[in-house]
Every structure is written in C-alpha cells, then in structure tokens.
Design an enzyme around this catalytic site. Structure first.
Site, PDB file in Angstrom:
ATOM      1  N   GLU A  69      30.313 -20.143  30.277  1.00  0.00           N
ATOM      2  CA  GLU A  69      31.297 -21.033  29.659  1.00  0.00           C
ATOM      3  C   GLU A  69      30.585 -22.223  29.037  1.00  0.00           C
ATOM      4  OE1 GLU A  69      33.864 -21.997  32.920  1.00  0.00           O
ATOM      5  OE2 GLU A  69      32.296 -23.038  34.029  1.00  0.00           O
TER       6      GLU A  69
ATOM      7  N   ASP B 116      32.678 -32.620  32.036  1.00  0.00           N
ATOM      8  CA  ASP B 116      32.611 -31.835  30.800  1.00  0.00           C
ATOM      9  C   ASP B 116      32.338 -32.704  29.583  1.00  0.00           C
ATOM     10  OD1 ASP B 116      33.429 -29.774  32.519  1.00  0.00           O
ATOM     11  OD2 ASP B 116      35.531 -30.052  32.005  1.00  0.00           O
TER      12      ASP B 116
END
Length: 503
Positions: free
Chosen positions: A175, A21
């Site tokens: 997301e 991420d």
C-alpha cells in the site's frame, strides 16, 4: 550523500501526535504536508514549513460537510485514509479515499489555504491513491495493490488501465504507493508488512509508469521490525528535496512505551529522516529521535499552546468526531468563550458534542476553564466511543469516569461550587500503581503512562494509560483531548495543551 553541511539537530517526530500517513510537496521554498484524519471533521490537516522541521497547521483541506460525507454512525478509524498532495501546473492537487462514503476522490485549489474544490470522484479500486505527472503532462495514479492508471484528474476519468504494477516483496498489505520521476527512472515506493511493528518501505524502478518494475536489491529500504529501537512501525513514506538540495523522507512511525508488547498512545506520528543514494537506489535509516537537520536552525517551541476563544474562527487544530453541526457550538453567543450545545446524551455513542485537540506530547498537561451552567460537560481524553476517560461536571460535583470497552465506572467524585471550574488532565511517567483505599500497592506499573485528573491543584484520581492505546482500543488513530457537553449548554473560557514541564 548527506555530509556535515549543518551543525544543528532536530527532534523527531516533527509533527507529534495523531498525524499518520504524511504526504509532502515542495513549491519554491515552501513545503506543504497533509495527513490522514479518519473519522474526524474537519479532515486532512494541512501544514506549512520552510525547512521540513518546523511545521505550522494552516488549515484543513476538507473543511466543508459537502467535501467530507460521513455517516452519523461511521466506525472509529473509518473515514479519510492516506491523502497525497502534489503541485502541478500552478495548482495544488490532493487525492485520498473516503472508506465510509464514496471511495477515491480528488480535490484541488489555487492556494494551499483554500478554498479547495468539492470532490471529484474517480472509479479506481483500493486505498492510498497517488498522483504523478509525466513529461507529456499525463497524470498517473497509483493505488493499493499495487496498480497504476492514467487519469484525467479534472474530470475524474480513467483513461488507461488499471495496469498491474509491482506489489512488493510478498509481505502483507502492499500500500501507500508513490510514483517519482528521478533522473532517467520512474521510482515506485510502497509500504508493506502492515502498519504495525512489521511495517517497511520498499522500492522498485522502471523506465515508464507502465513498467516493467525492477525491485531494489536491498529491499526493504527502511524498516525497524525486530529491533529494540525506540521508534517503531516505520513506513508509509513520501520523498521531497529539502532546502539543502538533498532528498528527505517523511514517514509515519510510533513511540511505544511500557512493558511488552509496548503501547503507543499518541497514534502514528510524522517523522523526518535523510535519504542518501547509492547505485541509483535510496539508502535510508534508521530513523532516530534526534537527527541532523536541513536548512537553518531555529528553536523548537516548548510552551503550552493556549486558546482563549477570542478569534473570529476556530483554530484549525480543533476536530470533532464525524461532524460538527453549526448549532452545536458558537464563538459569539458569549464573547471570549466557546459555547457547547449538547447534541447527544453520552460520549459512549456517536452524535455527541465534542471539540478536541490531538494529544501532542507523551508527558502532557491539558487544562480548561469550564462553566457547565445547569448542564453536564467536561474534559475528555479519548481514542473512541469505547475507550475514554472523562473529567465531568454536573449537579454540583465533578466525577472521573472511565469507559473501557463494555465497562463504565465512576472512579472518583468531589463536590464543587457553582460557576466556572478549572479542569486539568496530565499524562506522566508510570511508576508504582496508585494507592488502593489509601494504601500503597508496591506494584510496578507496566503502562505507557499514568493519566491524572485534577480540579485546580487537587488530584482526584490516576488511571492506567494503556487502556487508551492502539494496542488495547485497536484502530488507526491516537488520543484526542476535548471539551464536551452531553446536557444543556456549557462554556469554555480557555483551553491549553502542552508538555508537562512547559514553563
């Protein structure tokens, strides 16, 4: 477009090991990047670079217990999800989610090295929050779903919204949203399809953060799903202008190995890839293990990295599950040694004393000189409490112990003399299965690697690496190799981790 502006290449991933991420920001000639840290403390590793390729960890954003409240029994792969780092009006800002305690929050700092503020909590749903400022100085936050809201980042107040935005092309889990003002457009980049092999990056654009949003005609702009490419699960990306003046993308991806379905053992790693623009839309990929680089070439470090515990503070790469109580370790009790005081009696449950480092190389060697004293201590390679292999010293012997789900088994044992002992764990190519009762099996190993356990130069055992993979253990993290104590006090004189073939 990325033309032939440089004649050097770099190897992906640019930040290997469990570093998923990624989010990046540029401040002058400097780049700062952060990653998810999940249940580990300290949280949110922070890296610095001048060229987007060579990264050095300079700290952890969440380095105080008050910033990172985690329940003692927080599940593996809970904790801190998907931070975004930005620089605005002379200050660094970071927003992220603590899924175990409190939800979304913001911290800020004048300098990237910190100190970072205590959390400012903000009442917004979902995970993966983002920060962006418009030309009027208003701050916008996008979040999983995907929605956007105008916020006051200093007070943690929602000023407008949430407003439903663009939720992707219809795949699961829209997301990892990021908002960018590029030219006359606002771009919304998201991930969808799940963070596994179906992962994608998709884009939309609008004239304002309020929408309406126009999807890119060629969505997804990046995916490796359904391919035989050695890099998989490409997604959860962020954009930045590189030192060459062109756009680049940092993203997470995996490197599965072994027989179908393939096993990734280091977790999701940080990759870098160039971005071109055509007709107002980004064109990306495929993401290769070797790419043409921005900036100026420099050699990549291949030597093992050693810690002699002579510094006044721990290196920022050391992490511990959930917490690290001050009385569980010390660098001053025995100068030049790391002291480990047992806080729990087993690695199979939360609460143990363990200081570890992310495994950074698929083929690796990790070694430590450990004095177990009269207690029980060792070197562990782990994914979570239910999936770890331990090289443990106690009562005048060293054991290799395998914990795989509900099973715990002593694989090998050997006597050792009192005092310090050199423990070594290697991860290497899988070939044939290890001998059984001294006889070769002739069976092919379908695993991603073999994990070998040594005392000094003596091999004690080899174990199948697939059981310490995400595909078996599940979750979002990768392997961590650490020093631990489960009885009494132990001391480590040094620890090193590097490539198996390092000089």
């Amino acid at each position: 477009m990325h033309e032939e502006t440089t004649d050097w290449y770099y190897d992906n991933p640019v930040i290997p090991g469990f570093h998923p991420d990624p989010s990046v920001c540029r401040v002058g000639e400097d780049y700062y990047l952060v990653c998810s840290s999940f249940e580990y403390f300290p949280g949110v590793p922070l890296f610095h670079s001048r060229d987007l390729v060579h990264w050095r960890q300079i700290g952890n954003v969440l380095d105080r217990p008050a910033q990172l409240p985690l329940p003692p029994d927080a599940s593996a792969s809970d904790g801190i999800y998907a931070p975004t780092i930005r620089h605005h009006d002379g200050r660094f800002w970071l927003i992220t989610t603590n899924v175990s305690e409190g939800g979304n929050f913001i911290v800020s700092a004048e300098r990237p090295e910190g100190p970072w503020s205590d959390p400012v909590w903000i009442d917004l749903p979902g995970i993966d929050p983002d920060l962006a400022w418009d030309e009027d100085g208003d701050c916008w936050c996008a979040f999983q779903g995907v929605g956007v809201a105008r916020i006051d980042p200093e007070a943690g107040k929602v000023l407008e919204g949430p407003i439903a935005a663009w939720s992707g092309t219809g795949l699961q889990w829209p997301e990892a949203p990021h908002l960018y003002r590029i030219g006359e457009w606002w771009y919304l980049m998201i991930a969808e399809g799940g963070t596994e092999r179906g992962h994608t990056v998709a884009m939309a654009r609008a004239r304002t953060p309020r929408g309406p949003w126009e999807p890119a005609p060629s969505n997804p702009v990046l995916t490796h799903r359904g391919t035989a490419h050695p890099v998989q699960s490409t997604g959860h990306a962020d954009l930045v202008i590189g030192p060459d003046g062109e756009y680049w993308m940092v993203l997470l991806a995996t490197r599965p190995r072994g027989y179908s379905p393939g096993f990734h053992v280091l977790g999701r790693e940080t990759f870098l890839t160039p971005v071109a623009w055509e007709d107002g839309w980004p064109v990306v990929g495929p993401v290769n293990l070797r790419e043409r680089g921005p900036g100026s070439p420099r050699p990549v470090e291949r030597a093992a990295r050693r810690d002699d515990f002579d510094a006044p503070a721990l290196d920022p790469r050391w992490i511990s599950p959930r917490s690290r109580p001050d009385d569980s370790w010390s660098l001053v009790e025995r100068p030049g040694w790391l002291a480990l005081h047992a806080t729990g009696s087993t690695l199979d449950r939360p609460g143990c004393t363990l200081l570890g480092r992310r495994q950074e190389h698929q083929e690796s060697r990790t070694a430590a000189l450990l004095d177990p004293g009269s207690g029980r201590a060792g070197l562990s390679i782990r994914v979570d409490e239910g999936h770890h292999y331990d090289l443990e010293v106690a009562d005048g012997q060293v054991d290799v112990i395998a914990r795989i789900g509900p099973l715990r088994h002593r694989v090998a044992t050997r006597p050792v003399p009192p005092g310090p002992v050199t423990l070594v764990i290697t991860t290497g190519p899988a070939g044939e299965r290890p001998p059984v009762d001294g006889q070769p099996t002739g069976l092919h190993v379908a695993a991603p690697d073999l994990i070998a356990f040594h005392v000094g130069e003596d091999l004690l055992a080899e174990l199948d690496g697939r059981y310490l993979s995400t595909e078996v253990a599940t979750g979002f993290t990768g392997r961590v190799i650490g020093l631990y104590a489960t009885e009494g006090t132990a001391w480590a004189d040094w620890f090193e981790h590097g490539p198996l073939d390092a000089p």
